[in-house]
Write a protein that holds these residues in place. Structure first.
Motif: not given
Length: 193
Positions: A82-87, A104-105, A146-148, A157-158
């Motif tokens: 899921r994802g998108g632009e942050i306003d 988000g993964v 986390p990013e990794t 987790y995501e």
């Protein structure tokens, strides 16, 4: 009276010999060159390819996952992304003419855990790639986001990854995730902007 000198027979002159041509003189070297040059080129090409992609150094074989779908790889379940632009970018250090796309993964690493690098955002039309920009934006690392993937983290987790991209770049995008145990394979999730 003098005796005349005996007649001199002219000796037949030997035919002048021609030296062998350059091609004949160098034929062994030319044969060796014809055999060794392609072998050398193939050997160097294979070595360079193997250094770049071999030893699981870089992913090169995408496993395409459609939007809103999951995939299994190396004993873990990945997605849907899921994802998108942050306003609201207040409090973040984002340059003018740029926007932030957060992704988000979800990862279900199971009981063994999994290791992966930070996802990469790829523009489908141009192939241009963006790496994570968490620290450049002033967003501190958070163990809850986390990013990794690390093998110590088990269960569900995501991965949360922000990307800073130019304003004029429009989707669709791919989100590439590479679990190290997958060798040269990686997951490529479709993401609409």
């Amino acid at each position: 009276m003098t005796i005349p000198p005996p007649p001199i027979r002219e000796q037949p002159q030997p035919e002048p010999t021609r030296s062998p041509s350059w091609w004949r003189r160098n034929r062994l070297a030319l044969i060796a060159l014809a055999v060794l040059a392609p072998g050398t080129a193939i050997g160097i090409g294979w070595h360079e390819w193997h250094q770049y992609y071999g030893f699981e150094a870089r992913p090169f074989q995408p496993i395409v996952v459609e939007e809103d779908a999951t995939a299994e790889l190396v004993g873990a379940t990945w997605g849907p992304v899921r994802g998108g632009e942050i306003d609201d970018l207040s409090g973040f250090d984002v340059p003018d003419g740029a926007k932030v796309i957060a992704v988000g993964v979800p990862v279900d690493a199971g009981s063994d855990g999994v290791t992966c690098t930070a996802p990469v955002l790829v523009h489908q039309a141009s192939g241009r790639e963006w790496q994570t920009a968490r620290f450049e934006m002033g967003l501190l690392s958070d163990s809850e986001e986390p990013e990794t993937c690390v093998s110590d983290e088990k269960g569900v987790y995501e991965l949360i990854v922000p990307f800073v991209v130019p304003d004029d770049v429009e989707g669709p995008f791919w989100v590439d995730v590479w679990p190290q145990e997958a060798g040269g394979s990686f997951l490529r999730f479709a993401l609409e902007d």
